[in-house]
Design a protein around this motif. Structure first.
Motif, PDB file in Angstrom:
ATOM      1  N   GLN A 112       0.828  -1.195   0.000  1.00 30.39           N
ATOM      2  CA  GLN A 112       0.000   0.000   0.000  1.00 30.39           C
ATOM      3  C   GLN A 112       0.868   1.253   0.000  1.00 30.39           C
ATOM      4  O   GLN A 112       0.552   2.246  -0.663  1.00 30.39           O
ATOM      5  CB  GLN A 112      -0.946   0.012   1.208  1.00 30.39           C
ATOM      6  N   ALA A 113       2.001   1.220   0.722  1.00 35.32           N
ATOM      7  CA  ALA A 113       2.908   2.361   0.722  1.00 35.32           C
ATOM      8  C   ALA A 113       3.471   2.608  -0.672  1.00 35.32           C
ATOM      9  O   ALA A 113       3.596   3.752  -1.122  1.00 35.32           O
ATOM     10  CB  ALA A 113       4.039   2.137   1.721  1.00 35.32           C
ATOM     11  N   ALA A 114       3.804   1.532  -1.380  1.00 32.16           N
ATOM     12  CA  ALA A 114       4.304   1.671  -2.752  1.00 32.16           C
ATOM     13  C   ALA A 114       3.238   2.256  -3.664  1.00 32.16           C
ATOM     14  O   ALA A 114       3.512   3.123  -4.500  1.00 32.16           O
ATOM     15  CB  ALA A 114       4.755   0.304  -3.269  1.00 32.16           C
ATOM     16  N   ARG A 115       2.008   1.783  -3.496  1.00 30.40           N
ATOM     17  CA  ARG A 115       0.910   2.313  -4.302  1.00 30.40           C
ATOM     18  C   ARG A 115       0.694   3.794  -4.004  1.00 30.40           C
ATOM     19  O   ARG A 115       0.499   4.609  -4.902  1.00 30.40           O
ATOM     20  CB  ARG A 115      -0.372   1.538  -4.013  1.00 30.40           C
TER      21      ARG A 115
ATOM     22  N   ARG B 259       8.234  -1.172   8.216  1.00 30.53           N
ATOM     23  CA  ARG B 259       8.993  -1.610   7.045  1.00 30.53           C
ATOM     24  C   ARG B 259       9.025  -0.598   5.914  1.00 30.53           C
ATOM     25  O   ARG B 259       9.857  -0.679   5.048  1.00 30.53           O
ATOM     26  CB  ARG B 259       8.400  -2.929   6.537  1.00 30.53           C
ATOM     27  N   ALA B 260       8.085   0.350   5.885  1.00 30.93           N
ATOM     28  CA  ALA B 260       8.078   1.343   4.819  1.00 30.93           C
ATOM     29  C   ALA B 260       7.773   2.705   5.423  1.00 30.93           C
ATOM     30  O   ALA B 260       7.090   2.812   6.433  1.00 30.93           O
ATOM     31  CB  ALA B 260       7.037   0.994   3.753  1.00 30.93           C
ATOM     32  N   TRP B 261       8.290   3.763   4.799  1.00 27.00           N
ATOM     33  CA  TRP B 261       8.047   5.114   5.300  1.00 27.00           C
ATOM     34  C   TRP B 261       7.883   6.086   4.137  1.00 27.00           C
ATOM     35  O   TRP B 261       8.377   5.863   3.029  1.00 27.00           O
ATOM     36  CB  TRP B 261       9.182   5.579   6.217  1.00 27.00           C
ATOM     37  N   LEU B 262       7.149   7.163   4.416  1.00 29.08           N
ATOM     38  CA  LEU B 262       6.955   8.238   3.449  1.00 29.08           C
ATOM     39  C   LEU B 262       7.054   9.563   4.196  1.00 29.08           C
ATOM     40  O   LEU B 262       6.589   9.674   5.335  1.00 29.08           O
ATOM     41  CB  LEU B 262       5.590   8.146   2.762  1.00 29.08           C
ATOM     42  N   VAL B 263       7.665  10.569   3.571  1.00 26.75           N
ATOM     43  CA  VAL B 263       7.774  11.901   4.160  1.00 26.75           C
ATOM     44  C   VAL B 263       7.070  12.890   3.243  1.00 26.75           C
ATOM     45  O   VAL B 263       7.342  12.949   2.039  1.00 26.75           O
ATOM     46  CB  VAL B 263       9.249  12.316   4.356  1.00 26.75           C
TER      47      VAL B 263
END
Length: 356
Positions: free
Chosen positions: A61-64, A105-109
């Motif tokens: 979902q983070a990649a999407r 495991r995943a992050w977004l700024v």
């Protein structure tokens, strides 16, 4: 679609394991926490700037979401004048890093657009409606949207779910019913706290005269927590008072009514509000006047009826979900928040069921 495997050197406040480096911060504030240990925080950097950091275990979902912000939202912004927070960077924790309660495991700024005031005026909702009509009109053939569904079941699934539970020939109390007076109604059995006669009217209509579903590009999760006016931008005071739309990670093709329902009639436990009957009709009329040809019925009354059936079905489905959460006595929301959401959802159901 895959997130970047390494942390950009310019984002020195995110460590290789995906955690935030406390030595690079002046402070931090939790904004939201969700399923799977996801977190959204405002980070106060030593440089004086602020950013919004999101961490999650749902890497797909983070990649999407990253793909939507990089490839889809610029197209929407150019077409509709949409204002949204810019994605600054995103990445994965190192494969060898052991995740903990705070290491995802995943992050977004994201750019911090400032504190959002979610109690918006009718004028702000009219601005949102205008933007919505423009993004619904966008051709979607060349947009990489990913999975064709949002967080919740769509209208067709919700209607089928209710018919399964209520029964195609349902009469009486096939589901848990309260007894007493519904607001503005005479004595009769209540289903999910609303008059049985209204529920029966909606059940018959969804079996015999379902709305015509025409698919368009939808935000997908446009509840009251995902839009609002900026009370103060951390880095640009000139943007104060501007409408922002956030939370675009669930963009997909759906009925335009899906976004309209979320923005106007769907209640949220954390952001109580009241939309009156006359205000709702003005907002819907504004959308009907601006909608692209072929998305909704040409006749205003037909449009209002179709939307009302759509909203009534979604509200009835939500009432069932709220009752289940109240019975479970566990989850993300307090009892008081759920009771407030239930009251707002009942009001939305009554209003829309009355037009069916």
């Amino acid at each position: 679609m895959r997130l970047m495997a390494t942390v950009p050197s310019t984002i020195d406040y995110i460590a290789a394991d995906g955690t935030v480096r406390e030595d690079r911060l002046a402070g931090r504030k939790l904004l939201n926490s969700g399923q799977g240990g996801s977190r959204v925080e405002r980070l106060y950097l030593l440089s004086g700037e602020r950013v919004v950091w999101k961490a999650t275990t749902d890497t797909s979902q983070a990649a999407r979401e990253a793909g939507v912000y990089e490839r889809v939202l610029p197209v929407l912004s150019a077409a509709s004048g949409l204002l949204y927070p810019q994605l600054i960077a995103h990445g994965l924790a190192d494969a060898g890093a052991e995740p903990s309660a705070e290491t995802q495991r995943a992050w977004l700024v994201y750019e911090d657009v400032g504190e959002l005031n979610h109690t918006v005026s009718e004028q702000a909702l009219l601005e949102l409606i205008g933007q919505m009509a423009r993004w619904h009109a966008l051709p979607t053939g060349d947009l990489a949207l990913g999975p064709e569904r949002g967080q919740l079941p769509d209208y067709v699934e919700q209607a089928a779910d209710l018919l399964t539970e209520l029964g195609w020939s349902w009469r009486g109390s096939a589901v848990p019913a309260e007894r007493g007076k519904d607001a503005g109604a005479s004595d009769e059995p209540l289903v999910f706290g609303v008059a049985e006669s209204l529920v029966l009217r909606v059940v018959e209509a969804m079996k015999q005269e379902p709305p015509v579903i025409v698919y368009a590009l939808c935000h997908g999760d446009l509840h009251a927590g995902n839009f609002g006016l900026v009370d103060g931008d951390a880095n640009n005071s000139a943007s104060t008072g501007r409408l922002r739309v956030v939370g675009w990670g669930h963009v997909h093709r759906n009925s335009p009514y899906w976004d309209l329902y979320h923005a106007i009639d769907m209640a949220h436990p954390l952001f109580p509000r009241y939309v009156g009957d006359a205000e709702q009709e003005r907002l819907l009329t504004a959308y009907w006047e601006q909608a692209a040809e072929g998305l909704v019925p040409k006749k205003r009354e037909s449009f209002l009826r179709e939307y009302s059936l759509f909203s009534a079905v979604c509200s009835l489905w939500m009432l069932r979900q709220i009752e289940q959460e109240l019975a479970a006595a566990s989850g993300s929301w307090t009892k008081e928040q759920l009771l407030g959401q239930r009251d707002e959802t009942r009001a939305a159901f009554r209003r829309c069921a009355g037009r069916v």
